[in-house]
Design an enzyme around this catalytic site. Structure first.
Site, PDB file in Angstrom:
ATOM      1  N   LYS A 263       0.867  -1.187   0.000  1.00 33.07           N
ATOM      2  CA  LYS A 263       0.000   0.000   0.000  1.00 33.07           C
ATOM      3  C   LYS A 263       0.899   1.230   0.000  1.00 33.07           C
ATOM      4  CE  LYS A 263      -3.219   2.678   2.919  1.00 33.07           C
ATOM      5  NZ  LYS A 263      -4.066   2.716   4.135  1.00 33.07           N
ATOM      6  N   ASP A 268      -2.437  10.204   3.390  1.00 34.81           N
ATOM      7  CA  ASP A 268      -3.840   9.848   3.579  1.00 34.81           C
ATOM      8  C   ASP A 268      -4.533  10.917   4.415  1.00 34.81           C
ATOM      9  OD1 ASP A 268      -6.288   8.684   3.882  1.00 34.81           O
ATOM     10  OD2 ASP A 268      -5.598   7.040   5.188  1.00 34.81           O
ATOM     11  N   LYS A 275      -9.873  13.182   7.816  1.00 33.28           N
ATOM     12  CA  LYS A 275      -9.373  12.850   9.145  1.00 33.28           C
ATOM     13  C   LYS A 275      -9.293  14.113  10.002  1.00 33.28           C
ATOM     14  CE  LYS A 275      -6.368   8.925   7.908  1.00 33.28           C
ATOM     15  NZ  LYS A 275      -7.040   7.868   8.690  1.00 33.28           N
ATOM     16  N   ASP A 286       1.600   6.433   5.488  1.00 35.87           N
ATOM     17  CA  ASP A 286       0.632   5.494   4.933  1.00 35.87           C
ATOM     18  C   ASP A 286       1.161   4.774   3.685  1.00 35.87           C
ATOM     19  OD1 ASP A 286      -1.738   4.267   5.502  1.00 35.87           O
ATOM     20  OD2 ASP A 286      -2.970   5.656   4.342  1.00 35.87           O
ATOM     21  N   ASP A 345     -12.039   7.244   3.682  1.00 36.66           N
ATOM     22  CA  ASP A 345     -10.829   7.018   4.469  1.00 36.66           C
ATOM     23  C   ASP A 345     -10.465   5.533   4.521  1.00 36.66           C
ATOM     24  OD1 ASP A 345      -8.643   7.670   5.968  1.00 36.66           O
ATOM     25  OD2 ASP A 345      -9.748   8.005   7.833  1.00 36.66           O
ATOM     26  N   GLU A 347      -9.429   3.757   2.200  1.00 37.08           N
ATOM     27  CA  GLU A 347      -8.926   3.792   0.819  1.00 37.08           C
ATOM     28  C   GLU A 347      -7.885   2.719   0.529  1.00 37.08           C
ATOM     29  OE1 GLU A 347      -7.608   5.447   3.206  1.00 37.08           O
ATOM     30  OE2 GLU A 347      -5.477   5.067   2.844  1.00 37.08           O
ATOM     31  N   ARG A 349      -7.741  -0.474   1.147  1.00 38.04           N
ATOM     32  CA  ARG A 349      -8.288  -1.701   0.553  1.00 38.04           C
ATOM     33  C   ARG A 349      -8.677  -1.487  -0.899  1.00 38.04           C
ATOM     34  NH1 ARG A 349     -12.613  -1.824   5.336  1.00 38.04           N
ATOM     35  NH2 ARG A 349     -10.849  -0.739   6.307  1.00 38.04           N
TER      36      ARG A 349
HETATM   37  N1  BES Z   1      -4.183   4.629   6.815  1.00 35.32           N
HETATM   38  C1  BES Z   1      -5.316   4.416   7.614  1.00 35.32           C
HETATM   39  C2  BES Z   1      -5.084   3.446   8.751  1.00 35.32           C
HETATM   40  C3  BES Z   1      -4.188   3.927   9.824  1.00 35.32           C
HETATM   41  C4  BES Z   1      -4.672   4.753  10.815  1.00 35.32           C
HETATM   42  C5  BES Z   1      -2.890   3.496   9.863  1.00 35.32           C
HETATM   43  C6  BES Z   1      -3.843   5.172  11.804  1.00 35.32           C
HETATM   44  C7  BES Z   1      -2.067   3.919  10.858  1.00 35.32           C
HETATM   45  C8  BES Z   1      -2.535   4.751  11.822  1.00 35.32           C
HETATM   46  C9  BES Z   1      -6.445   3.873   6.779  1.00 35.32           C
HETATM   47  O1  BES Z   1      -6.499   4.308   5.475  1.00 35.32           O
HETATM   48  C10 BES Z   1      -7.699   4.304   7.452  1.00 35.32           C
HETATM   49  O2  BES Z   1      -7.941   5.469   7.490  1.00 35.32           O
HETATM   50  N2  BES Z   1      -8.449   3.348   7.962  1.00 35.32           N
HETATM   51  C11 BES Z   1      -9.647   3.643   8.638  1.00 35.32           C
HETATM   52  C12 BES Z   1     -10.669   2.629   8.183  1.00 35.32           C
HETATM   53  C13 BES Z   1     -12.045   2.927   8.646  1.00 35.32           C
HETATM   54  C14 BES Z   1     -12.554   4.172   7.954  1.00 35.32           C
HETATM   55  C15 BES Z   1     -12.915   1.757   8.318  1.00 35.32           C
HETATM   56  C16 BES Z   1      -9.390   3.534  10.136  1.00 35.32           C
HETATM   57  O3  BES Z   1      -8.630   2.653  10.553  1.00 35.32           O
HETATM   58  O4  BES Z   1      -9.905   4.357  10.862  1.00 35.32           O
HETATM   59 ZN    ZN Z   2      -4.735   4.863   4.677  1.00 41.60          ZN
HETATM   60 MN    MN Z   3      -7.505   6.137   5.300  1.00 42.32          MN
END
Ligand code: BES
Ligand code: ZN
Ligand code: MN
Length: 491
Positions: A263, A268, A275, A286, A345, A347, A349
């Site tokens: 990834k 992000d 966010k 990210d 967010d 994204e 996947r």
């Molecule tokens: N890149 C983030 C995940 C992340 C968050 C990695 C904090 C490291 C630290 C990912 O793209 C994301 O935002 N995931 C969301 C998914 C949710 C919206 C289902 C998350 O984990 O909040």
């Molecule tokens: Zn992300």
């Molecule tokens: Mn995200």
């Protein structure tokens, strides 16, 4: 940093510093005992008096010991000998490495691997010590020039031992270079490390090593292939996406490759599901998954391992914009499956699913994706374990074992079909979020639908790719785990 071997007695070593280990029981390792004898019992006296602490990670410099050719000795504590294992050994070596980095020294001679403990051999301890010392001597300089008060990383380290340890040292050297590459990339700011930058980086790696082919897909080519999930994420960004494909042919022509997919979200913001400031702050990391697979690729090509590897980086930036994809959009992935985007967010996947589908043309033996995918993984496992989810027990076991072998550990989580229904959508084949419960698992469930007939594993490095809220920066994980997995396969 250069790593070398030297089999002459430590007492006659002329480097800037001898590095030895001690444990709480007071029994001296061969190197420590040699130094003790040469210096008229200094080490045992100071252990006795408590001037040398033996707790795990404690360090002290001893200056001007008689009978030695070096000006100083760094004594490192490894704690109780009966508790000593490879993970604790690694921590002790990292502590020694950090002190050496912060000291003005530029070379040293390391004897830590003569500390014996159960279920480890000399070659394994040498490899771990060399890797730890190298990792600890990382210094980010890309946008912060070296100043007078900067740490002074070692330029070289020699390790006690002869030709019997050559291959272990070569492995450490290559894997350390992989870690360093991954850390350097991940630590770069997102205004520099864009998708185009990652593609350029891949180009320079392809030039530098043998048996590599590189392909970089631009957005038009991805559009022709129908990668609308990946492109959906990228739409809001002024930095156009790249799909980077590094192919290394070290194995037989008919040997199915290992596909490593990273990834590479270079920043992000969350997109329109923006966010918070706090959560956005560290989102340059990210692309940690991309950095991890690139680093593992570097380790592999430096060793010219007899394996075939396809390294795919899905490089995009996730930004809000008038043209950005929205919550509620339904997009069609390259596989033909439709996805209702309920949160922009989620994204990672979306970019990974198209990369997984793209990888199928290479008929990989296994597909391993690496991603900073979910905050939920950090809640579940914290910073010490990478989350592992797989549809194949053998692959999962092999990855877990590789991680344990090199102390870059993962922990397996379930991929039970019961979790899949959290992705049901009335408007598409699936939605891109599964709600709060088991967020790591539903993210993996989503990916599993694009790897149905494949041996596939997913590594969630959201907690392990960097140290949150510290100045420590990227960890380079899971370069060690992946490189060791490739080594194990080539054995
Ligand atoms: N890149 C983030 C995940 C992340 C968050 C990695 C904090 C490291 C630290 C990912 O793209 C994301 O935002 N995931 C969301 C998914 C949710 C919206 C289902 C998350 O984990 O909040
Ligand atoms: Zn992300
Ligand atoms: Mn995200």
């Amino acid at each position: 940093m250069k790593l070398n071997l030297d089999n002459n007695p430590p007492v006659s070593n002329k480097s800037g510093c001898l590095v030895i280990g001690v444990t709480e029981d007071g029994k001296l390792s061969p190197a420590a005992s040699g130094i003790d004898q040469a210096s008229g019992g200094s080490i045992s006296r100071m252990l006795e008096s408590g001037d040398i602490e033996t707790g795990l990670g404690k360090t002290v410099f001893l200056h001007g010991l008689s009978g030695l050719s070096t000006p100083r000795v760094l004594v490192t504590g490894f704690g109780k000998v009966e508790k000593l294992n490879l993970a604790r050994f690694d921590r002790g070596c990292l502590a020694a490495g950090k002190v050496l980095r912060d000291h003005a020294l530029t070379d040293c001679h390391v004897c830590l691997h003569d500390l014996e403990f159960e279920a480890s051999d000399m070659a394994q301890r040498l490899k771990q010590a060399a890797l730890a010392i190298h990792r600890a001597n990382y210094l980010y300089t890309a946008t912060k020039p070296v100043k007078e008060d900067s740490p002074v990383p070692l330029q070289s380290a020699t390790f006690q031992g002869g030709t019997e340890l050559t291959s272990a040292l070569a492995e450490a050297d290559a894997i350390a270079a992989g870690f360093e590459k991954a850390k350097n990339l991940a630590d770069l700011p997102p205004n520099i490390c864009t998708p185009a930058y990652l593609a350029q980086e891949a180009r320079s790696i392809a030039k530098q090593y043998q048996r590599i082919e590189l392909e970089v897909l631009e957005e038009e080519q991805m559009a022709e292939l129908g990668m609308d999930a990946l492109l959906g994420v990228s739409r809001g960004s002024a930095n156009s996406a790249r799909l980077i494909v590094l192919k290394y042919s070290g194995g037989k022509a008919d040997q199915a490759p290992v596909a490593l997919i990273g990834k590479g979200v270079t920043f992000d913001s969350g997109g329109l599901s923006l966010k918070s400031g706090e959560n956005m702050m560290q989102m340059k990391y990210d692309m940690g998954g991309a950095a991890g697979v690139i680093g593992a690729f570097v380790a592999c090509v430096r060793l010219q391992m007899p394996v075939n590897v396809i390294c795919i980086v899905a490089a995009v930036e996730n930004m809000p914009d008038g043209d950005a994809y929205r919550p509620g959009d339904v997009i069609t992935s390259m596989s033909g499956k439709t996805i209702e985007v309920l949160n922009t967010d989620a994204e990672g996947r979306l970019v990974l699913c198209d990369a997984i589908t793209y990888s199928e043309q290479f008929n990989p033996d296994v597909i391993i994706d690496v991603a900073t995918l979910t905050g939920a993984c950090v809640v579940a496992l914290g910073h010490h374990a990478t989350g592992l989810i797989s549809n194949d027990d053998k692959l999962a076991d092999d990855l877990l074992r590789a991680g344990t072998t090199i102390v870059d550990r993962a922990w397996r989580l379930p991929l039970w079909e019961e979790y899949q229904s959290q992705l049901d959508s009335p408007f598409a084949d699936m939605k891109n979020v599964g709600g709060m419960p088991g967020g790591v698992l539903t993210a993996a469930c989503f990916l599993s639908r694009f790897a149905e007939n494949q041996r596939w594993a997913h590594l969630d490095v959201a907690g392990s790719a960097w140290k949150w809220g510290t100045n420590e920066g990227a960890s380079g994980r899971p370069v060690g785990l992946l490189a060791q997995y490739l080594l194990d396969r080539s054995a």
